[in-house]
Enzyme design. Structure first.
Site, PDB file in Angstrom:
ATOM      1  N   HIS A 197      -1.406  -5.784  11.536  1.00 53.60           N
ATOM      2  CA  HIS A 197      -2.333  -6.845  11.114  1.00 53.60           C
ATOM      3  C   HIS A 197      -2.077  -8.162  11.837  1.00 53.60           C
ATOM      4  O   HIS A 197      -1.718  -9.155  11.202  1.00 53.60           O
ATOM      5  CB  HIS A 197      -2.198  -7.092   9.599  1.00 53.60           C
ATOM      6  CG  HIS A 197      -2.462  -5.895   8.743  1.00 53.60           C
ATOM      7  ND1 HIS A 197      -2.071  -5.809   7.427  1.00 53.60           N
ATOM      8  CD2 HIS A 197      -3.105  -4.729   9.000  1.00 53.60           C
ATOM      9  CE1 HIS A 197      -2.448  -4.640   6.914  1.00 53.60           C
ATOM     10  NE2 HIS A 197      -3.075  -3.965   7.849  1.00 53.60           N
ATOM     11  N   GLU A 228       0.841  -1.186   0.000  1.00 53.50           N
ATOM     12  CA  GLU A 228       0.000   0.000   0.000  1.00 53.50           C
ATOM     13  C   GLU A 228       0.879   1.239   0.000  1.00 53.50           C
ATOM     14  O   GLU A 228       1.941   1.266   0.644  1.00 53.50           O
ATOM     15  CB  GLU A 228      -0.960  -0.027   1.182  1.00 53.50           C
ATOM     16  CG  GLU A 228      -0.372   0.530   2.422  1.00 53.50           C
ATOM     17  CD  GLU A 228      -1.189   0.224   3.669  1.00 53.50           C
ATOM     18  OE1 GLU A 228      -1.105   1.036   4.588  1.00 53.50           O
ATOM     19  OE2 GLU A 228      -1.873  -0.805   3.732  1.00 53.50           O
ATOM     20  N   ASN A 253      -5.130  -5.916   3.531  1.00 51.65           N
ATOM     21  CA  ASN A 253      -5.548  -5.412   4.835  1.00 51.65           C
ATOM     22  C   ASN A 253      -6.763  -6.224   5.293  1.00 51.65           C
ATOM     23  O   ASN A 253      -7.668  -6.482   4.505  1.00 51.65           O
ATOM     24  CB  ASN A 253      -5.906  -3.939   4.716  1.00 51.65           C
ATOM     25  CG  ASN A 253      -4.883  -3.189   3.881  1.00 51.65           C
ATOM     26  OD1 ASN A 253      -4.779  -3.427   2.679  1.00 51.65           O
ATOM     27  ND2 ASN A 253      -4.117  -2.345   4.494  1.00 51.65           N
TER      28      ASN A 253
END
Ligand code: FDA
Length: 501
Positions: free
Chosen positions: A440, A356, A478
């Site tokens: 995460h 990202e 994600n």
């Protein structure tokens, strides 16, 4: 002390917990939600509920004397973190031996602090990670349901191309294209209509005002505005805050007994509470649920838990890094805090990475292109619970697998653009890849291993896991859309098969 009972109790109020609370409430089942963080609905002395990343105060972090943002330094100066007074702030950083894990604390869990990126994984990779789940049904029913409920929207491409606030993304896209790499827009739960009004000067700035990891005062559809608002709207759901569940046991009549510590704003335990319920849903997240189950097994109250409880943990291959751009390639002093684009090289079988394009909003031109790479790191670790609390046996060598994959991709990008890495972002001058923290955390109570195929904990009835601990360490994007969709699937099944009178 008196025992408070409810037909159902939900531990935590993040994604998995919020789905459980709403669907139980809609089914007419009286439900109590127990959340260790506070409710973020009252303004501080500055008139705002949350503080921003430039000026962290006590609201920023969970009982700290100094804030601990992921970017330790900038130009080797310790300008990012500030001394703060201990308080139940919204972001926690939990330190294990070789890995620290960022998590949200408060009503809404991670939704209060995260980057809003609402990404559905590649169907083939989801199938690889969840071989026992009906993938077609997930993609036809539960992913769309999750996205609709979460309020997922996408940026207007024309505005993206023209606004100064996403110049940083366009510069990174150009460098990816120069390398022959594909970029993709990433959907979000931040309201882009609101963001455009921020840019136009007609709405109070939030994403355009350096707000994100310590909370957004406006614009973000966090769970307290979506699932949890609807859950409360059923009239069947109550939320208790500043209560941490510390133990679970089963009474002789088959009901679940819970012990919870209620804390005050100094962190002192002011009351130890007892609860009982028929149906117990664990939504404390990968760390919270794993800790609770292992602690209960350790203390002898849940002896029949499967041996795989605590196992299958991974950081979703997270690695953060910065590249140094040429002087003519300015990324802009004004940057939105909400990422909207990723470099998608997941199809590269040699080195699958989804990176990202992350903002670094300092209000100054800094020529940094920042990224959070999600790599297909197959390494897994195990939680254990002992006298020192929750431990995780993740090693630095396992992190090096993530950063090695990120390096392979970004060496290509640097070489195609004649650029280098930034050496001043992560504390010590030799650190280019920050692979020792994750946003995460995934696993610890993996679906189909520690639970059945629907999140029912093996060895017990009427005990369910609905959060990120179900995901085996990596999902390639994600994770919150996947967590939400899996929780929807669990609730649909449980409400038909288990709770019907
Ligand atoms: P989650 O962690 O959301 O909620 C658990 C809740 O339970 C917390 O509120 C916690 O306080 C509470 N709790 C835990 N133990 C308890 C106990 N014993 N008693 C009572 N309460 C307890 N993901 C994504 O998809 N897109 C993104 O852009 C980002 N960006 C991002 C940025 C940052 C800074 C972070 C920290 C994280 C992200 N994430 C993300 C990750 C995402 O937020 C995360 O995967 C989910 O919040 C996890 O959802 P869960 O339901 O598993 O638990």
């Amino acid at each position: 002390a008196a025992v408070e009972s409810a037909p159902a109790i939900v531990v935590g109020s993040g994604y998995g917990a919020s789905v459980a609370a709403l669907r139980l409430g809609q089914a007419g089942i009286r439900t109590l939600v127990l959340e260790m963080g506070r409710l973020w609905n009252t303004a501080g002395p500055d008139g705002k509920v949350f503080c921003n990343t430039a000026n962290p105060d006590q609201r920023s972090m969970w009982f700290r004397t100094r804030s601990e943002a992921p970017l330790a330094t900038f130009l080797w100066l310790d300008v990012v973190n500030k001394d703060i007074s201990p308080y139940p702030g919204v972001l926690d950083r939990v330190h294990f031996a070789n890995m620290s894990v960022f998590v949200g604390r408060g009503v809404g869990g991670g939704s209060l602090v995260n980057g809003s990126m609402a990404v559905t994984p590649l169907q083939s990779y989801f199938a690889e990670q969840f071989p026992t789940v009906d993938t077609a049904e997930m993609y036809a029913t539960y992913f769309p349901r999750a996205r609709a409920m979460l309020g997922v929207n996408t940026i207007d491409p024309a505005w993206f191309e023209s606004t100064e606030w996403y110049k940083f993304s366009r510069v990174s896209r150009k460098h990816a294209q120069n390398t022959g790499l594909k970029t993709t827009f990433v959907p979000s739960v931040y309201d882009f209509g609101y963001m455009q009004r921020e840019a136009a000067g007609t709405a109070t700035k939030s994403a355009l005002g350096q707000e994100v990891i310590y909370g957004n005062n406006f614009g973000k559809k966090s769970l307290d505005k979506t699932y949890l608002a609807s859950a409360l709207g059923t009239g069947n759901v109550t939320i208790h805050t500043l209560e941490k569940v510390t133990g679970i046991s089963r009474a002789s009549d088959g009901s679940w007994m819970l012990t919870a510590d209620r804390i005050d704003y100094t962190g002192a335990v002011v009351e130890t509470k007892q609860y009982s319920c028929t149906y117990l849903f664990l939504g404390g997240g990968s760390l919270g649920t794993s800790e609770l189950l292992l602690r209960s097994r350790q203390s002898g109250t849940l002896p029949a838990l499967d041996a795989s409880v605590g196992a299958g943990w991974g950081p979703n291959g997270n690695t953060m890094l910065g590249r140094a751009n040429h002087l003519w390639d300015t990324v802009g002093a004004n940057q939105s805090t909400m990422p909207v684009m990723g470099i998608d090289d997941w199809a590269n079988a040699d080195n699958p990475v989804f990176a990202e394009i992350a903002p670094l909003p300092t209000g100054l031109e800094h020529w940094v292109s920042l990224y959070l790479a999600i790599t297909k790191n197959p390494q897994r670790a195990k939680f254990s619970y002992g006298s020192g609390g929750l431990a995780l046996d993740w090693s630095a060598a396992q992190s090096a697998v993530s950063s090695g994959m990120a390096k392979k991709l970004f060496d290509r990008i640097n070489s195609a653009n004649s650029t280098i890495y930034r050496y001043d972002l992560f504390g010590s001058p030799s650190r280019v890849f920050a692979d020792d923290f994750t946003y995460h955390p995934l696993g610890g109570c993996v679906l189909g291993k520690a639970t059945d195929n629907y999140g029912r904990v093996k060895g017990y009835s009427k005990l369910y896991v609905t959060d990120g601990s179900l995901i085996p360490g990596n999902i390639g994007v994600n994770p919150f859309v996947t967590i939400t969709a899996l929780a929807e699937r669990t609730m649909a099944r449980v409400l038909v098969e288990d709770t019907a009178p």
